[in-house]
Design an enzyme around this catalytic site. Structure first.
Site, PDB file in Angstrom:
ATOM      1  N   THR A 185      29.516  38.708  36.824  1.00 58.27           N
ATOM      2  CA  THR A 185      28.510  37.779  37.333  1.00 58.27           C
ATOM      3  C   THR A 185      27.404  38.561  37.998  1.00 58.27           C
ATOM      4  O   THR A 185      27.690  39.586  38.620  1.00 58.27           O
ATOM      5  CB  THR A 185      29.185  36.883  38.405  1.00 58.27           C
ATOM      6  OG1 THR A 185      30.201  36.130  37.764  1.00 58.27           O
ATOM      7  CG2 THR A 185      28.209  35.967  39.088  1.00 58.27           C
ATOM      8  N   ARG A 213      36.906  24.960  32.557  1.00 58.81           N
ATOM      9  CA  ARG A 213      37.235  25.889  33.646  1.00 58.81           C
ATOM     10  C   ARG A 213      35.964  26.231  34.454  1.00 58.81           C
ATOM     11  O   ARG A 213      34.932  26.559  33.909  1.00 58.81           O
ATOM     12  CB  ARG A 213      37.851  27.166  33.077  1.00 58.81           C
ATOM     13  CG  ARG A 213      38.266  28.182  34.145  1.00 58.81           C
ATOM     14  CD  ARG A 213      37.219  29.251  34.371  1.00 58.81           C
ATOM     15  NE  ARG A 213      37.644  30.296  35.289  1.00 58.81           N
ATOM     16  CZ  ARG A 213      36.843  31.233  35.779  1.00 58.81           C
ATOM     17  NH1 ARG A 213      35.591  31.278  35.421  1.00 58.81           N
ATOM     18  NH2 ARG A 213      37.296  32.126  36.625  1.00 58.81           N
ATOM     19  N   VAL A 214      36.089  26.143  35.761  1.00 62.59           N
ATOM     20  CA  VAL A 214      35.009  26.540  36.659  1.00 62.59           C
ATOM     21  C   VAL A 214      35.543  27.649  37.549  1.00 62.59           C
ATOM     22  O   VAL A 214      36.659  27.555  38.064  1.00 62.59           O
ATOM     23  CB  VAL A 214      34.537  25.326  37.502  1.00 62.59           C
ATOM     24  CG1 VAL A 214      33.633  25.776  38.645  1.00 62.59           C
ATOM     25  CG2 VAL A 214      33.811  24.318  36.615  1.00 62.59           C
ATOM     26  N   GLY A 215      34.756  28.708  37.713  1.00 59.97           N
ATOM     27  CA  GLY A 215      35.213  29.824  38.534  1.00 59.97           C
ATOM     28  C   GLY A 215      34.704  29.744  39.955  1.00 59.97           C
ATOM     29  O   GLY A 215      34.385  28.675  40.472  1.00 59.97           O
ATOM     30  N   ASP A 216      34.623  30.903  40.588  1.00 51.28           N
ATOM     31  CA  ASP A 216      34.166  30.979  41.985  1.00 51.28           C
ATOM     32  C   ASP A 216      32.648  30.897  42.114  1.00 51.28           C
ATOM     33  O   ASP A 216      32.133  30.560  43.179  1.00 51.28           O
ATOM     34  CB  ASP A 216      34.644  32.304  42.603  1.00 51.28           C
ATOM     35  CG  ASP A 216      34.116  33.528  41.833  1.00 51.28           C
ATOM     36  OD1 ASP A 216      34.068  33.461  40.582  1.00 51.28           O
ATOM     37  OD2 ASP A 216      33.769  34.525  42.476  1.00 51.28           O
ATOM     38  N   THR A 236      32.113  39.142  42.521  1.00 56.39           N
ATOM     39  CA  THR A 236      32.213  39.111  41.070  1.00 56.39           C
ATOM     40  C   THR A 236      33.655  39.428  40.710  1.00 56.39           C
ATOM     41  O   THR A 236      34.400  39.969  41.526  1.00 56.39           O
ATOM     42  CB  THR A 236      31.254  40.128  40.417  1.00 56.39           C
ATOM     43  OG1 THR A 236      31.405  40.060  38.988  1.00 56.39           O
ATOM     44  CG2 THR A 236      31.544  41.535  40.872  1.00 56.39           C
ATOM     45  N   GLY A 239      37.530  34.834  39.205  1.00 57.12           N
ATOM     46  CA  GLY A 239      37.142  33.872  40.228  1.00 57.12           C
ATOM     47  C   GLY A 239      38.294  33.182  40.916  1.00 57.12           C
ATOM     48  O   GLY A 239      38.185  32.784  42.087  1.00 57.12           O
TER      49      GLY A 239
HETATM   50  N1  ASP Z   1      33.530  35.415  38.915  1.00 57.91           N
HETATM   51  C1  ASP Z   1      33.273  34.996  37.568  1.00 57.91           C
HETATM   52  C2  ASP Z   1      34.193  33.861  37.224  1.00 57.91           C
HETATM   53  O1  ASP Z   1      35.348  33.884  37.606  1.00 57.91           O
HETATM   54  C3  ASP Z   1      33.417  36.083  36.554  1.00 57.91           C
HETATM   55  C4  ASP Z   1      32.988  37.462  36.967  1.00 57.91           C
HETATM   56  O2  ASP Z   1      32.209  37.633  37.881  1.00 57.91           O
HETATM   57  O3  ASP Z   1      33.437  38.438  36.378  1.00 57.91           O
HETATM   58  O4  ASP Z   1      33.780  32.971  36.542  1.00 57.91           O
END
Ligand code: ASP
Length: 324
Positions: A185, A213-216, A236, A239
């Site tokens: 990210t 799916r939703v991440g951080d 990053t 998440g």
């Molecule tokens: N943090 C992001 C997610 O989990 C992916 C990443 O930064 O590598 O969607």
């Protein structure tokens, strides 16, 4: 010997006094504050920093600088993990997450947004044009279109070909290698000439993730937190690990307690691997700045890099890490 009153006076002169609620903390370092400053995650942060830096030296708000900066990355089809050209989910849909936070503590976010090239700008609109913090999916798209954003196909032929190949290879979703390039990210933090902080992050998330799916990255406190009196932190990596530890909020709170950005990022990484040993095999990186313009970062595994632009130039730094 100094009286207590004299001691407090000396300390207040030699360090920045930061008031947080009822508690007053002192950030120990002295000397001039490093500003303006912009930091961001990964090597694609380098060109993003340049765009943000231009705004900062023109005297613009940190908020405008960071939005401008990450838009470079969102619009670049060669960056396969952010915005246009990002890898799709396992069903072939490019779904984007982003959030933004300004110096007043105001925040906006979008999650599971499709067809819009610059989710960070939609997140900013959520912050500025609605009483809400977060819009998701169809509602976020409808809002973006109402705000004048253009509906586009974000799945480039290259990203589509990679997805088809992944399906052909068996379609296994397993984000375990810290050095893999199938997620990353851009998260960015800046201090402007007036000393105010803002931050944002934007991503297409884990490649070939489950649909929905939703991440951080759109979660305030997880991938991003900014407290204008203390500093800002962003993340990053995988998440789920960041969400479960409310990582960026943790980093800022540790800085509030007196840790340097570097120490606070390290402590947050240790929290993840101690609390969830199964995450020892994934990658998470934190990046933070404090109100004085000190920067630091730390990751679970080798390979995390971050870009730092101040008046001496723009450099890419290898972050320290916990596990080899
Ligand atoms: N943090 C992001 C997610 O989990 C992916 C990443 O930064 O590598 O969607």
């Amino acid at each position: 010997m100094k009286t207590r009153r004299e001691f407090i006076k000396t300390a207040a002169l030699g360090a920045a006094a930061l008031t947080a609620g009822n508690a007053t903390r002192l950030i120990a370092s002295t000397g001039p504050v490093r500003k303006p400053l912009v930091v961001s995650t990964w090597s694609f942060g380098m060109p993003a920093n340049v765009a943000a830096w231009k705004k900062l030296v023109e005297g613009e708000r940190a908020l405008d600088a960071i939005e401008t900066g990450v838009r470079v990355c969102e619009g670049d089809p060669e960056v396969r993990t952010v915005g246009y050209g990002g890898y799709p989910d396992r069903d072939g849909y490019v779904t984007l997450d982003s959030c933004i936070m300004d110096e007043t503590g105001n925040a906006g976010s979008v999650a599971f947004l499709q067809h819009i090239k610059h989710p960070v700008s939609v997140a900013r609109k959520v912050m500025e044009e609605t009483p809400h913090v977060m819009l998701v999916g169809e509602g976020a798209l409808r809002f973006a279109l109402d705000q004048g954003f253009e509906k586009e196909n974000l799945l480039t032929p290259k990203a589509k070909a990679s997805w088809k190949q992944w399906l052909k290879d068996g379609g296994n979703y397993e984000p375990i290698r810290p050095d893999q390039a199938d997620h990353d990210t851009i998260s960015m933090l800046a201090i402007d000439q007036t000393g105010d902080l803002s931050g944002c992050c934007t991503t297409s998330g884990l490649s070939y993730k489950m649909h929905g799916r939703v991440g951080d990255s759109p979660i305030i406190g997880a991938a991003l937190f900014v407290d204008n009196e203390i500093g800002g932190a962003c993340a990053t990596g995988v998440g789920e690990a960041v969400i479960k530890t409310v990582g960026s909020f943790l980093v800022v709170e540790l800085m509030r307690q007196g840790l340097s950005p570097q120490e606070a990022c390290k402590a947050a990484v240790e929290r993840i691997v101690n609390r969830y040993p199964e995450y020892r095999k994934v990658q998470v990186g934190f990046l933070a700045i404090n109100k004085r313009g000190e920067a630091g970062a730390f990751a679970i595994g080798k390979g995390f890099q971050y870009a730092v632009h101040d008046e001496t130039g723009n450099v890419l730094v290898d972050a320290e890490y916990l596990l080899g």
